[in-house]
Design a protein around this motif. Structure first.
Motif, PDB file in Angstrom:
ATOM      1  N   HIS A 106     -66.579  46.144  36.098  1.00  0.00           N
ATOM      2  CA  HIS A 106     -66.070  46.096  37.471  1.00  0.00           C
ATOM      3  C   HIS A 106     -65.869  44.656  37.959  1.00  0.00           C
ATOM      4  O   HIS A 106     -65.292  44.447  39.023  1.00  0.00           O
ATOM      5  N   LEU A 107     -66.319  43.679  37.164  1.00  0.00           N
ATOM      6  CA  LEU A 107     -66.247  42.280  37.600  1.00  0.00           C
ATOM      7  C   LEU A 107     -65.137  41.478  36.908  1.00  0.00           C
ATOM      8  O   LEU A 107     -65.023  40.282  37.130  1.00  0.00           O
ATOM      9  N   TRP A 108     -64.349  42.136  36.071  1.00  0.00           N
ATOM     10  CA  TRP A 108     -63.270  41.402  35.401  1.00  0.00           C
ATOM     11  C   TRP A 108     -62.133  42.348  35.046  1.00  0.00           C
ATOM     12  O   TRP A 108     -62.283  43.567  35.074  1.00  0.00           O
ATOM     13  N   ARG A 109     -60.996  41.767  34.692  1.00  0.00           N
ATOM     14  CA  ARG A 109     -59.846  42.574  34.291  1.00  0.00           C
ATOM     15  C   ARG A 109     -59.089  41.843  33.184  1.00  0.00           C
ATOM     16  O   ARG A 109     -59.137  40.616  33.079  1.00  0.00           O
ATOM     17  N   GLY A 110     -58.384  42.622  32.371  1.00  0.00           N
ATOM     18  CA  GLY A 110     -57.619  42.054  31.273  1.00  0.00           C
ATOM     19  C   GLY A 110     -58.192  42.457  29.930  1.00  0.00           C
ATOM     20  O   GLY A 110     -58.779  43.535  29.779  1.00  0.00           O
ATOM     21  N   THR A 111     -58.062  41.586  28.957  1.00  0.00           N
ATOM     22  CA  THR A 111     -58.532  41.862  27.596  1.00  0.00           C
ATOM     23  C   THR A 111     -59.343  40.680  27.084  1.00  0.00           C
ATOM     24  O   THR A 111     -58.915  39.533  27.191  1.00  0.00           O
ATOM     25  N   PHE A 112     -60.503  40.991  26.554  1.00  0.00           N
ATOM     26  CA  PHE A 112     -61.348  39.961  25.947  1.00  0.00           C
ATOM     27  C   PHE A 112     -61.426  40.210  24.449  1.00  0.00           C
ATOM     28  O   PHE A 112     -61.676  41.333  24.007  1.00  0.00           O
ATOM     29  N   ILE A 113     -61.224  39.160  23.680  1.00  0.00           N
ATOM     30  CA  ILE A 113     -61.320  39.229  22.221  1.00  0.00           C
ATOM     31  C   ILE A 113     -62.465  38.332  21.762  1.00  0.00           C
ATOM     32  O   ILE A 113     -62.464  37.136  22.052  1.00  0.00           O
ATOM     33  N   ALA A 114     -63.431  38.924  21.085  1.00  0.00           N
ATOM     34  CA  ALA A 114     -64.504  38.145  20.459  1.00  0.00           C
ATOM     35  C   ALA A 114     -64.187  38.031  18.976  1.00  0.00           C
ATOM     36  O   ALA A 114     -64.000  39.048  18.300  1.00  0.00           O
ATOM     37  N   LEU A 115     -64.113  36.814  18.489  1.00  0.00           N
ATOM     38  CA  LEU A 115     -63.785  36.587  17.081  1.00  0.00           C
ATOM     39  C   LEU A 115     -64.983  35.942  16.388  1.00  0.00           C
ATOM     40  O   LEU A 115     -65.411  34.844  16.767  1.00  0.00           O
ATOM     41  N   PHE A 116     -65.527  36.631  15.399  1.00  0.00           N
ATOM     42  CA  PHE A 116     -66.636  36.116  14.597  1.00  0.00           C
ATOM     43  C   PHE A 116     -66.055  35.618  13.277  1.00  0.00           C
ATOM     44  O   PHE A 116     -65.525  36.401  12.483  1.00  0.00           O
ATOM     45  N   GLN A 117     -66.185  34.318  13.054  1.00  0.00           N
ATOM     46  CA  GLN A 117     -65.523  33.682  11.912  1.00  0.00           C
ATOM     47  C   GLN A 117     -66.500  33.270  10.825  1.00  0.00           C
ATOM     48  O   GLN A 117     -67.476  32.553  11.091  1.00  0.00           O
ATOM     49  N   PRO A 118     -66.251  33.652   9.584  1.00  0.00           N
ATOM     50  CA  PRO A 118     -67.034  33.143   8.455  1.00  0.00           C
ATOM     51  C   PRO A 118     -66.470  31.810   7.972  1.00  0.00           C
ATOM     52  O   PRO A 118     -65.424  31.343   8.434  1.00  0.00           O
ATOM     53  N   SER A 119     -67.171  31.184   7.050  1.00  0.00           N
ATOM     54  CA  SER A 119     -66.648  30.054   6.267  1.00  0.00           C
ATOM     55  C   SER A 119     -66.082  28.921   7.111  1.00  0.00           C
ATOM     56  O   SER A 119     -65.018  28.380   6.808  1.00  0.00           O
ATOM     57  N   GLU A 120     -66.826  28.530   8.147  1.00  0.00           N
ATOM     58  CA  GLU A 120     -66.408  27.339   8.889  1.00  0.00           C
ATOM     59  C   GLU A 120     -66.820  26.080   8.159  1.00  0.00           C
ATOM     60  O   GLU A 120     -66.087  25.088   8.158  1.00  0.00           O
ATOM     61  N   GLU A 121     -67.997  26.098   7.541  1.00  0.00           N
ATOM     62  CA  GLU A 121     -68.520  24.882   6.916  1.00  0.00           C
ATOM     63  C   GLU A 121     -67.637  24.368   5.789  1.00  0.00           C
ATOM     64  O   GLU A 121     -67.598  23.166   5.535  1.00  0.00           O
ATOM     65  N   ASN A 122     -66.921  25.247   5.117  1.00  0.00           N
ATOM     66  CA  ASN A 122     -66.007  24.763   4.079  1.00  0.00           C
ATOM     67  C   ASN A 122     -64.581  24.647   4.601  1.00  0.00           C
ATOM     68  O   ASN A 122     -63.650  24.370   3.834  1.00  0.00           O
ATOM     69  N   GLY A 123     -64.389  24.855   5.907  1.00  0.00           N
ATOM     70  CA  GLY A 123     -63.089  24.651   6.529  1.00  0.00           C
ATOM     71  C   GLY A 123     -62.036  25.674   6.167  1.00  0.00           C
ATOM     72  O   GLY A 123     -60.849  25.448   6.401  1.00  0.00           O
ATOM     73  N   GLN A 124     -62.446  26.842   5.634  1.00  0.00           N
ATOM     74  CA  GLN A 124     -61.472  27.804   5.144  1.00  0.00           C
ATOM     75  C   GLN A 124     -61.398  29.092   5.955  1.00  0.00           C
ATOM     76  O   GLN A 124     -60.435  29.847   5.843  1.00  0.00           O
ATOM     77  N   GLY A 125     -62.407  29.360   6.796  1.00  0.00           N
ATOM     78  CA  GLY A 125     -62.509  30.674   7.414  1.00  0.00           C
ATOM     79  C   GLY A 125     -61.436  30.986   8.441  1.00  0.00           C
ATOM     80  O   GLY A 125     -60.877  32.094   8.450  1.00  0.00           O
ATOM     81  N   ALA A 126     -61.143  30.051   9.343  1.00  0.00           N
ATOM     82  CA  ALA A 126     -60.162  30.332  10.395  1.00  0.00           C
ATOM     83  C   ALA A 126     -58.785  30.588   9.808  1.00  0.00           C
ATOM     84  O   ALA A 126     -58.106  31.562  10.170  1.00  0.00           O
ATOM     85  N   LEU A 127     -58.360  29.728   8.889  1.00  0.00           N
ATOM     86  CA  LEU A 127     -57.039  29.892   8.285  1.00  0.00           C
ATOM     87  C   LEU A 127     -56.978  31.163   7.444  1.00  0.00           C
ATOM     88  O   LEU A 127     -55.947  31.848   7.410  1.00  0.00           O
ATOM     89  N   ALA A 128     -58.092  31.508   6.779  1.00  0.00           N
ATOM     90  CA  ALA A 128     -58.124  32.743   5.997  1.00  0.00           C
ATOM     91  C   ALA A 128     -57.927  33.957   6.896  1.00  0.00           C
ATOM     92  O   ALA A 128     -57.217  34.907   6.536  1.00  0.00           O
ATOM     93  N   MET A 129     -58.535  33.949   8.079  1.00  0.00           N
ATOM     94  CA  MET A 129     -58.355  35.061   9.006  1.00  0.00           C
ATOM     95  C   MET A 129     -56.914  35.129   9.504  1.00  0.00           C
ATOM     96  O   MET A 129     -56.314  36.205   9.581  1.00  0.00           O
ATOM     97  N   VAL A 130     -56.343  33.964   9.836  1.00  0.00           N
ATOM     98  CA  VAL A 130     -54.947  33.926  10.280  1.00  0.00           C
ATOM     99  C   VAL A 130     -54.030  34.473   9.195  1.00  0.00           C
ATOM    100  O   VAL A 130     -53.131  35.288   9.461  1.00  0.00           O
ATOM    101  N   ASN A 131     -54.262  34.052   7.965  1.00  0.00           N
ATOM    102  CA  ASN A 131     -53.397  34.461   6.849  1.00  0.00           C
ATOM    103  C   ASN A 131     -53.616  35.910   6.427  1.00  0.00           C
ATOM    104  O   ASN A 131     -52.805  36.466   5.683  1.00  0.00           O
ATOM    105  N   ASP A 132     -54.707  36.515   6.887  1.00  0.00           N
ATOM    106  CA  ASP A 132     -54.980  37.919   6.581  1.00  0.00           C
ATOM    107  C   ASP A 132     -54.584  38.806   7.760  1.00  0.00           C
ATOM    108  O   ASP A 132     -55.277  39.766   8.097  1.00  0.00           O
ATOM    109  N   ASN A 133     -53.462  38.470   8.378  1.00  0.00           N
ATOM    110  CA  ASN A 133     -52.872  39.280   9.452  1.00  0.00           C
ATOM    111  C   ASN A 133     -53.786  39.438  10.655  1.00  0.00           C
ATOM    112  O   ASN A 133     -53.860  40.523  11.251  1.00  0.00           O
ATOM    113  N   LEU A 134     -54.490  38.364  11.023  1.00  0.00           N
ATOM    114  CA  LEU A 134     -55.346  38.427  12.204  1.00  0.00           C
ATOM    115  C   LEU A 134     -54.594  38.955  13.415  1.00  0.00           C
ATOM    116  O   LEU A 134     -55.080  39.836  14.137  1.00  0.00           O
ATOM    117  N   PHE A 135     -53.377  38.452  13.658  1.00  0.00           N
ATOM    118  CA  PHE A 135     -52.658  38.791  14.882  1.00  0.00           C
ATOM    119  C   PHE A 135     -51.988  40.161  14.823  1.00  0.00           C
ATOM    120  O   PHE A 135     -51.383  40.591  15.811  1.00  0.00           O
TER     121      PHE A 135
END
Length: 407
Positions: A122-151
């Motif tokens: 009741h205190l907000w409106r719209g859409t919230f997306i929580a994204l839990f990302q693996p493999s940040e320490e090797n710099g590969q996780g975010a791009l891997a999610m994008v390339n795996d049809n994240l959107f």
């Protein structure tokens, strides 16, 4: 009434249990199977659409709550190959592995935000997306999610947010517009000469000699080709040549680490490094050209001025004197691959995590670098309650600027 006004509703005993469990059972980049399962288990009661196994063990949680804007918040959840020495009761149970960078806190706080939004629709409106990302320490996780049809799994956000805990008075928030974290690159250089017996150096084309000259010349790029007002670092992380005391080797290997805040400076470093290496090889009369392999690349984290102008006043209003100007961090993040994929404006900020007594003592004695553990150290451990509150409250404050409050 706002989301921040009701933040006292957080279930702290439950959140502490989640945090201590994650901390005690760290998993390295690309190995986060159990961690992902634990995250999913904590979200079973949520009224949301959940997609898992994106780009490895990535998870997205989509909370729809009527018409409005869409905001995404990211948390990473991989650990490091570090032997823990904090001595706490919930220390890592896995030898040689530790949550030494605070990703367990990032994950716990995002779980807290999801539950809070679900319980206070009741205190907000719209859409919230929580994204839990693996493999940040090797710099590969975010791009891997994008390339795996994240959107294909989520609506395109109007804004993306991220945060990272680091040394600072626990619960303080540090933010700024523009570049807040550096771009990073690794370059492997292979120099091929001609091997010979150590007693007959005239028969060799010595790659060690050329590599040593290259190491010295590289600092001339930073010192004489980059403006003092700009920022650039070239570090030699690996220098390898030979394995026998009486043999001049045929090959040398150098691995560099680069840090910059500006894409033009970054491009100049690429050109200058290759120029210096090729010139030194030519000076040594090598017949085989050097090779270059670029890897370990991460983008500049460059905060949108527009988003900053919306969010910073909300930080100031809630955190008051504990809403601080950030200093650009020369470490790097892969977070911005996510908004960059769709040209989405974004903002990334820092949350202080040092216990108040320790921080105040270190500052008063001008011994911060000596007394305060930093990320990736075996003794790095955030002050749970104050750091969690900082992470959760900063996220909720930022969301207020986009998801608003229902009438």
């Amino acid at each position: 009434m706002s989301l921040l006004d009701t933040a006292h509703q957080l279930n702290y005993p439950q959140l502490r249990r989640i945090y201590e469990d994650l901390h005690a059972h760290p998993e390295l980049s690309g190995q986060e199977h159990t961690t992902a399962e634990k995250i999913l288990a904590e979200l079973r009661s949520i009224d949301a659409t959940i997609h898992s196994s994106i780009g490895g063990y990535g998870i997205v949680v989509v909370l729809n709550n009527g018409e409005g804007k869409t905001a995404l918040m990211r948390a990473d959840f991989d650990a490091l190959p570090v032997e823990e020495k904090t001595g706490v009761s919930f220390a890592s149970t896995v030898p040689g592995k530790m949550h030494a960078c605070g990703h367990d806190m990032h994950t716990t706080s995002l779980i807290a935000v999801i539950h809070h939004l679900d319980n206070n629709r009741h205190l907000w409106r719209g859409t919230f997306i929580a994204l839990f990302q693996p493999s940040e320490e090797n710099g590969q996780g975010a791009l891997a999610m994008v390339n795996d049809n994240l959107f294909a799994h989520i609506p395109t956000p109007d804004v993306c947010f991220g945060q990272h805990i680091l040394p600072g008075r626990a619960g303080s928030i540090m933010s700024m517009p523009g570049p807040i974290m550096a771009a990073c690159d690794a370059i492997e250089i292979i120099i091929t000469g001609k091997a010979a017996h150590g007693s007959m150096p005239h028969n060799s084309l010595d790659p060690t000699y050329a590599a040593a000259a290259i190491v010295l010349r590289l600092q001339g790029i930073v010192g004489r080709e980059v403006a003092p007002s700009d920022f650039a670092v070239i570090s030699v992380g690996t220098f390898e040549a030979g394995n026998s005391h009486n043999t001049i080797p045929g090959q040398a290997r150098i691995v560099l680490n680069l840090r910059t805040y500006d894409e033009k400076v970054r491009a100049h470093l690429y050109e200058a490094i290759e120029r210096v290496v090729r010139a030194e090889c030519a000076a040594s009369n090598f017949t085989t050209p050097p090779t270059f392999r670029y890897f370990g690349q991460g983008p500049v984290t460059d905060n949108s001025h527009e988003v900053f102008n919306i969010v910073r006043p909300l930080f100031d209003a809630h955190f008051c004197s504990h809403s601080l100007d950030a200093t650009p961090w020369t470490a790097s993040e892969d977070f911005s691959y996510i908004p960059r994929a769709k040209n989405i404006p974004y903002m990334f900020w820092f949350v202080g995590s040092t216990p108040h007594e320790l921080w105040d003592k270190a500052v008063s004695e001008d011994r911060v670098h000596e007394l305060v553990p930093v990320n990736h150290m075996s003794t790095f451990l955030p002050d749970f309650r104050n750091t969690l509150d900082g992470c959760v409250h900063a996220t909720l404050a930022a969301l207020e600027g986009y998801l608003g409050t229902k009438d």
